[in-house]
Design a protein around this motif. Structure first.
Motif, PDB file in Angstrom:
ATOM      1  N   PRO A 166      10.193  56.965 112.549  1.00 49.61           N
ATOM      2  CA  PRO A 166      10.623  57.616 113.799  1.00 49.61           C
ATOM      3  C   PRO A 166       9.727  58.783 114.166  1.00 49.61           C
ATOM      4  O   PRO A 166       9.286  59.553 113.307  1.00 49.61           O
ATOM      5  CB  PRO A 166      12.041  58.100 113.448  1.00 49.61           C
ATOM      6  N   SER A 167       9.405  58.854 115.433  1.00 47.46           N
ATOM      7  CA  SER A 167       8.609  59.943 115.998  1.00 47.46           C
ATOM      8  C   SER A 167       7.179  59.989 115.460  1.00 47.46           C
ATOM      9  O   SER A 167       6.544  61.051 115.476  1.00 47.46           O
ATOM     10  CB  SER A 167       9.281  61.306 115.744  1.00 47.46           C
ATOM     11  N   GLN A 168       6.692  58.853 114.966  1.00 46.73           N
ATOM     12  CA  GLN A 168       5.307  58.775 114.511  1.00 46.73           C
ATOM     13  C   GLN A 168       4.641  57.529 115.072  1.00 46.73           C
ATOM     14  O   GLN A 168       5.320  56.596 115.510  1.00 46.73           O
ATOM     15  CB  GLN A 168       5.238  58.740 112.980  1.00 46.73           C
ATOM     16  N   GLY A 169       3.333  57.516 115.033  1.00 40.26           N
ATOM     17  CA  GLY A 169       2.614  56.317 115.424  1.00 40.26           C
ATOM     18  C   GLY A 169       2.614  55.301 114.295  1.00 40.26           C
ATOM     19  O   GLY A 169       2.792  55.641 113.134  1.00 40.26           O
ATOM     20  N   PRO A 170       2.422  54.020 114.623  1.00 44.93           N
ATOM     21  CA  PRO A 170       2.355  52.988 113.581  1.00 44.93           C
ATOM     22  C   PRO A 170       1.227  53.256 112.600  1.00 44.93           C
ATOM     23  O   PRO A 170       0.207  53.873 112.950  1.00 44.93           O
ATOM     24  CB  PRO A 170       2.098  51.706 114.387  1.00 44.93           C
ATOM     25  N   ARG A 171       1.418  52.768 111.376  1.00 43.80           N
ATOM     26  CA  ARG A 171       0.435  52.960 110.325  1.00 43.80           C
ATOM     27  C   ARG A 171       0.133  51.620 109.673  1.00 43.80           C
ATOM     28  O   ARG A 171       1.042  50.852 109.361  1.00 43.80           O
ATOM     29  CB  ARG A 171       0.981  53.935 109.286  1.00 43.80           C
ATOM     30  N   PHE A 172      -1.124  51.356 109.452  1.00 40.02           N
ATOM     31  CA  PHE A 172      -1.573  50.109 108.838  1.00 40.02           C
ATOM     32  C   PHE A 172      -1.001  49.951 107.436  1.00 40.02           C
ATOM     33  O   PHE A 172      -0.975  50.893 106.650  1.00 40.02           O
ATOM     34  CB  PHE A 172      -3.106  50.117 108.780  1.00 40.02           C
ATOM     35  N   ILE A 173      -0.505  48.734 107.135  1.00 42.97           N
ATOM     36  CA  ILE A 173      -0.037  48.442 105.781  1.00 42.97           C
ATOM     37  C   ILE A 173      -0.970  47.487 105.078  1.00 42.97           C
ATOM     38  O   ILE A 173      -1.472  47.773 103.989  1.00 42.97           O
ATOM     39  CB  ILE A 173       1.376  47.803 105.794  1.00 42.97           C
ATOM     40  N   ILE A 174      -1.208  46.318 105.687  1.00 44.18           N
ATOM     41  CA  ILE A 174      -1.947  45.275 104.999  1.00 44.18           C
ATOM     42  C   ILE A 174      -2.455  44.256 106.007  1.00 44.18           C
ATOM     43  O   ILE A 174      -1.874  44.116 107.100  1.00 44.18           O
ATOM     44  CB  ILE A 174      -1.042  44.597 103.930  1.00 44.18           C
ATOM     45  N   GLN A 175      -3.525  43.579 105.648  1.00 45.52           N
ATOM     46  CA  GLN A 175      -4.102  42.551 106.512  1.00 45.52           C
ATOM     47  C   GLN A 175      -4.550  41.363 105.667  1.00 45.52           C
ATOM     48  O   GLN A 175      -5.029  41.550 104.540  1.00 45.52           O
ATOM     49  CB  GLN A 175      -5.300  43.094 107.293  1.00 45.52           C
ATOM     50  N   GLY A 176      -4.386  40.152 106.234  1.00 51.66           N
ATOM     51  CA  GLY A 176      -4.833  38.984 105.499  1.00 51.66           C
ATOM     52  C   GLY A 176      -5.194  37.839 106.423  1.00 51.66           C
ATOM     53  O   GLY A 176      -4.850  37.836 107.617  1.00 51.66           O
ATOM     54  N   TYR A 177      -5.893  36.849 105.847  1.00 49.37           N
ATOM     55  CA  TYR A 177      -6.262  35.658 106.611  1.00 49.37           C
ATOM     56  C   TYR A 177      -5.554  34.417 106.066  1.00 49.37           C
ATOM     57  O   TYR A 177      -5.033  33.605 106.824  1.00 49.37           O
ATOM     58  CB  TYR A 177      -7.774  35.439 106.570  1.00 49.37           C
ATOM     59  N   LYS A 178      -5.537  34.286 104.747  1.00 47.13           N
ATOM     60  CA  LYS A 178      -4.847  33.151 104.125  1.00 47.13           C
ATOM     61  C   LYS A 178      -4.445  33.519 102.702  1.00 47.13           C
ATOM     62  O   LYS A 178      -4.849  34.560 102.180  1.00 47.13           O
ATOM     63  CB  LYS A 178      -5.730  31.908 104.126  1.00 47.13           C
TER      64      LYS A 178
END
Lengths: 112, 110
Positions: free
Chosen positions: B40-52
């Motif tokens: 709440p009251s913050q911008g989104p933050r990256f957690i994780i990324q994947g392709y497969k």
């Protein structure tokens, strides 16, 4: 150091006014974005700039205009504000569309 | 742009594992799947990324089946501080039409 900063954090204004929100990133990223988040938490892209060129312009009213004086800044100008413009506006940046986006703290705009 | 569908909300208790599934039936060959967390009251933050297959980092794991039409974010042993909105984003190179949707509100209870 703050990676992506926005000013102001809160903005309360009356209908019909013109206002601006400033955004700066110190990450050296090539792409910057503006998002609008409504009360239902939908986070919708408004604009993105890549190397000072507008890449997309979603179906937003032309009362909204992005201005990028340089790669590190992407300001949002809003003319003739309406009640429906009330929302939280987030600025973000990334090195590419595949890369991690870094978001600013948001600007809560309230139009009365 | 691959449209994504996520559950609106999920409840959990401290110490449990939380799995959030995102559907993206129209994912393109060059698209990657990225998850963000927003307090709440913050911008989104990256957690994780994947392709497969599977990707793991210090905070989460991302499971992607072979057909890539869905993905599951796994948060191990959640705590109260993991209460947040989690967004699934699918995008490819030079894909600037990004939209996060409404996300999944995860509430962790003591």
């Amino acid at each position: 150091d703050t990676a992506v900063s926005q000013t102001p954090k809160y903005l309360v204004t009356q209908m019909g006014n013109d206002k601006s929100i400033k955004c700066e990133q110190n990450l050296g990223h090539d792409t910057m974005y503006w998002y609008k988040q409504d009360s239902k938490k939908f986070l919708k892209i408004m604009f993105s700039y890549n190397n000072k060129e507008l890449i997309i312009n979603e179906t937003v009213p032309n009362r909204f205009s992005p201005k990028s004086p340089d790669k590190a800044h992407l300001n949002l100008h809003i003319n003739s504000l309406e009640l429906g413009d009330s929302a939280v506006y987030f600025c973000a940046s990334s090195q590419s569309t595949l890369g991690e986006q870094y978001f600013g703290p948001g600007t809560r705009l309230t139009v009365t | 742009l691959a449209k994504t569908t996520q559950p609106i909300s999920m409840d959990s208790y401290e110490g449990q594992e939380v799995n959030i599934t995102c559907s993206h039936n129209n994912i393109a060959t060059n698209d990657y799947i990225t998850w963000y967390q927003q307090f709440p009251s913050q911008g989104p933050r990256f957690i994780i990324q994947g392709y497969k297959t599977k990707v793991t980092n210090e905070v989460a794991s991302l499971f992607i089946p072979a057909d890539r039409k869905s993905s599951t974010l796994s948060l191990p042993r959640v705590s109260l501080s993991d209460t947040a909105v989690y967004y699934c984003l699918v995008a490819g190179p030079n894909d600037y039409k990004l939209s996060f949707g409404a996300g999944t509100t995860v509430t962790v209870r003591a």
